[in-house]
Design a protein around this motif. Structure first.
Motif, PDB file in Angstrom:
ATOM      1  N   GLY A 110      60.002 -18.264  13.945  1.00 18.16           N
ATOM      2  CA  GLY A 110      60.988 -17.914  14.965  1.00 18.16           C
ATOM      3  C   GLY A 110      61.251 -19.082  15.904  1.00 18.16           C
ATOM      4  N   ARG A 111      60.183 -19.747  16.330  1.00 23.23           N
ATOM      5  CA  ARG A 111      60.351 -20.911  17.213  1.00 23.23           C
ATOM      6  C   ARG A 111      61.066 -22.042  16.490  1.00 23.23           C
ATOM      7  NH1 ARG A 111      55.029 -19.296  18.664  1.00 23.23           N
ATOM      8  NH2 ARG A 111      54.139 -20.887  17.290  1.00 23.23           N
ATOM      9  N   LEU A 112      60.721 -22.250  15.216  1.00 25.81           N
ATOM     10  CA  LEU A 112      61.354 -23.308  14.438  1.00 25.81           C
ATOM     11  C   LEU A 112      62.841 -23.022  14.229  1.00 25.81           C
ATOM     12  CD1 LEU A 112      60.789 -25.935  12.883  1.00 25.81           C
ATOM     13  CD2 LEU A 112      60.351 -24.538  10.871  1.00 25.81           C
ATOM     14  N   GLU A 113      63.163 -21.774  13.963  1.00 25.49           N
ATOM     15  CA  GLU A 113      64.571 -21.403  13.785  1.00 25.49           C
ATOM     16  C   GLU A 113      65.373 -21.630  15.060  1.00 25.49           C
ATOM     17  OE1 GLU A 113      64.502 -17.972  10.321  1.00 25.49           O
ATOM     18  OE2 GLU A 113      64.070 -17.381  12.388  1.00 25.49           O
ATOM     19  N   GLN A 114      64.746 -21.419  16.222  1.00 17.80           N
ATOM     20  CA  GLN A 114      65.443 -21.681  17.480  1.00 17.80           C
ATOM     21  C   GLN A 114      65.724 -23.166  17.648  1.00 17.80           C
ATOM     22  OE1 GLN A 114      62.949 -19.994  20.494  1.00 17.80           O
ATOM     23  NE2 GLN A 114      63.739 -17.912  20.190  1.00 17.80           N
ATOM     24  N   GLN A 115      64.835 -23.998  17.150  1.00 12.41           N
ATOM     25  CA  GLN A 115      64.995 -25.443  17.309  1.00 12.41           C
ATOM     26  C   GLN A 115      65.970 -26.043  16.309  1.00 12.41           C
ATOM     27  OE1 GLN A 115      61.068 -27.081  17.110  1.00 12.41           O
ATOM     28  NE2 GLN A 115      60.426 -26.202  19.067  1.00 12.41           N
ATOM     29  N   ILE A 116      65.879 -25.615  15.048  1.00  8.97           N
ATOM     30  CA  ILE A 116      66.726 -26.269  14.029  1.00  8.97           C
ATOM     31  C   ILE A 116      67.792 -25.353  13.451  1.00  8.97           C
ATOM     32  CG2 ILE A 116      64.930 -27.912  13.391  1.00  8.97           C
ATOM     33  CD1 ILE A 116      64.394 -26.268  10.895  1.00  8.97           C
ATOM     34  N   GLY A 117      67.800 -24.101  13.855  1.00  8.42           N
ATOM     35  CA  GLY A 117      68.792 -23.167  13.326  1.00  8.42           C
ATOM     36  C   GLY A 117      68.247 -22.426  12.119  1.00  8.42           C
ATOM     37  N   SER A 118      68.839 -21.273  11.850  1.00  8.44           N
ATOM     38  CA  SER A 118      68.330 -20.436  10.762  1.00  8.44           C
ATOM     39  C   SER A 118      69.242 -20.451   9.542  1.00  8.44           C
ATOM     40  CB  SER A 118      68.157 -18.995  11.256  1.00  8.44           C
ATOM     41  OG  SER A 118      69.410 -18.477  11.672  1.00  8.44           O
ATOM     42  N   GLY A 119      70.267 -21.302   9.558  1.00  9.93           N
ATOM     43  CA  GLY A 119      71.224 -21.285   8.465  1.00  9.93           C
ATOM     44  C   GLY A 119      70.860 -22.152   7.282  1.00  9.93           C
ATOM     45  N   GLY A 120      69.886 -23.039   7.432  1.00 11.20           N
ATOM     46  CA  GLY A 120      69.533 -23.936   6.340  1.00 11.20           C
ATOM     47  C   GLY A 120      68.808 -23.228   5.215  1.00 11.20           C
ATOM     48  N   LEU A 121      69.017 -23.734   4.020  1.00 12.20           N
ATOM     49  CA  LEU A 121      68.385 -23.145   2.839  1.00 12.20           C
ATOM     50  C   LEU A 121      66.869 -23.170   2.948  1.00 12.20           C
ATOM     51  CD1 LEU A 121      68.516 -22.050  -0.071  1.00 12.20           C
ATOM     52  CD2 LEU A 121      68.558 -24.424  -0.848  1.00 12.20           C
ATOM     53  N   GLU A 122      66.324 -24.270   3.438  1.00 15.06           N
ATOM     54  CA  GLU A 122      64.872 -24.402   3.525  1.00 15.06           C
ATOM     55  C   GLU A 122      64.269 -23.363   4.461  1.00 15.06           C
ATOM     56  OE1 GLU A 122      67.035 -26.850   4.154  1.00 15.06           O
ATOM     57  OE2 GLU A 122      66.831 -28.134   2.390  1.00 15.06           O
ATOM     58  N   VAL A 123      64.918 -23.153   5.597  1.00 16.96           N
ATOM     59  CA  VAL A 123      64.413 -22.181   6.570  1.00 16.96           C
ATOM     60  C   VAL A 123      64.491 -20.773   5.986  1.00 16.96           C
ATOM     61  CG1 VAL A 123      64.777 -21.180   8.856  1.00 16.96           C
ATOM     62  CG2 VAL A 123      64.995 -23.645   8.524  1.00 16.96           C
ATOM     63  N   ARG A 124      65.604 -20.473   5.321  1.00 18.04           N
ATOM     64  CA  ARG A 124      65.755 -19.141   4.723  1.00 18.04           C
ATOM     65  C   ARG A 124      64.724 -18.911   3.629  1.00 18.04           C
ATOM     66  NH1 ARG A 124      71.623 -18.733   2.817  1.00 18.04           N
ATOM     67  NH2 ARG A 124      71.294 -20.949   2.605  1.00 18.04           N
ATOM     68  N   ARG A 125      64.427 -19.965   2.854  1.00 15.30           N
ATOM     69  CA  ARG A 125      63.424 -19.820   1.789  1.00 15.30           C
ATOM     70  C   ARG A 125      62.051 -19.528   2.365  1.00 15.30           C
ATOM     71  NH1 ARG A 125      63.542 -23.775  -3.275  1.00 15.30           N
ATOM     72  NH2 ARG A 125      61.713 -22.513  -3.644  1.00 15.30           N
ATOM     73  N   VAL A 126      61.671 -20.258   3.416  1.00 18.21           N
ATOM     74  CA  VAL A 126      60.359 -20.017   4.023  1.00 18.21           C
ATOM     75  C   VAL A 126      60.309 -18.623   4.621  1.00 18.21           C
ATOM     76  CG1 VAL A 126      58.766 -20.761   5.833  1.00 18.21           C
ATOM     77  CG2 VAL A 126      59.919 -22.465   4.420  1.00 18.21           C
ATOM     78  N   ARG A 127      61.378 -18.190   5.258  1.00 19.04           N
ATOM     79  CA  ARG A 127      61.429 -16.842   5.841  1.00 19.04           C
ATOM     80  C   ARG A 127      61.304 -15.785   4.743  1.00 19.04           C
ATOM     81  NH1 ARG A 127      60.249 -14.656  10.377  1.00 19.04           N
ATOM     82  NH2 ARG A 127      61.459 -16.154  11.549  1.00 19.04           N
ATOM     83  N   THR A 128      62.031 -15.981   3.638  1.00 16.64           N
ATOM     84  CA  THR A 128      61.970 -15.032   2.521  1.00 16.64           C
ATOM     85  C   THR A 128      60.579 -15.017   1.899  1.00 16.64           C
ATOM     86  OG1 THR A 128      64.309 -15.372   2.062  1.00 16.64           O
ATOM     87  CG2 THR A 128      62.998 -14.424   0.288  1.00 16.64           C
ATOM     88  N   ASP A 129      59.980 -16.194   1.724  1.00 18.60           N
ATOM     89  CA  ASP A 129      58.624 -16.261   1.163  1.00 18.60           C
ATOM     90  C   ASP A 129      57.619 -15.562   2.075  1.00 18.60           C
ATOM     91  OD1 ASP A 129      59.610 -17.648  -0.992  1.00 18.60           O
ATOM     92  OD2 ASP A 129      58.929 -19.615  -0.306  1.00 18.60           O
ATOM     93  N   ALA A 130      57.763 -15.738   3.370  1.00 12.50           N
ATOM     94  CA  ALA A 130      56.860 -15.087   4.319  1.00 12.50           C
ATOM     95  C   ALA A 130      57.030 -13.561   4.244  1.00 12.50           C
ATOM     96  CB  ALA A 130      57.132 -15.589   5.733  1.00 12.50           C
ATOM     97  N   ASP A 131      58.272 -13.105   4.098  1.00  7.96           N
ATOM     98  CA  ASP A 131      58.516 -11.664   3.957  1.00  7.96           C
ATOM     99  C   ASP A 131      57.888 -11.125   2.676  1.00  7.96           C
ATOM    100  OD1 ASP A 131      59.891 -11.647   6.347  1.00  7.96           O
ATOM    101  OD2 ASP A 131      61.874 -11.751   5.406  1.00  7.96           O
TER     102      ASP A 131
END
Length: 96
Positions: free
Chosen positions: A22-43
């Protein structure tokens, strides 16, 4: 450590990961593929831990099926009468 304690420990780690994401998404945004992949993997990890928790709470199933004794006596030959020969067709019919 017991299974319940280990699963609770994993759950805490996943909660920490979620907060960090959540903190990382606030800093770099949540639209990038890498961020979405990590979020999906965590889920997915969170869902897998929930399944593990359910499996650990269920009564223990037998580890292997019961053994079945098979007799060494020959088969009854009447089992094989009036059957087709595999790959050859019925005895009273001809191949086309």
């Amino acid at each position: 450590m017991s299974v319940h304690e280990e699963l609770t420990r994993i759950q805490h780690c996943l909660d920490d990961l979620s907060r960090s994401m959540g903190r990382l998404e606030q800093q770099i945004g949540s639209g990038g593929l890498e961020v979405r992949r990590v979020r999906t993997d965590a889920d997915h990890l969170r869902e897998s831990v929930a399944l593990l928790r359910e499996a650990a709470a269920a009564p223990e199933a037998p580890k292997r099926p019961d053994l079945v004794t098979i007799s060494d006596a020959p088969y009854d030959l009447s089992l094989w009468t009036d059957t087709d020969d595999e790959g050859l067709g019925a005895r009273d019919r001809r191949a086309p």
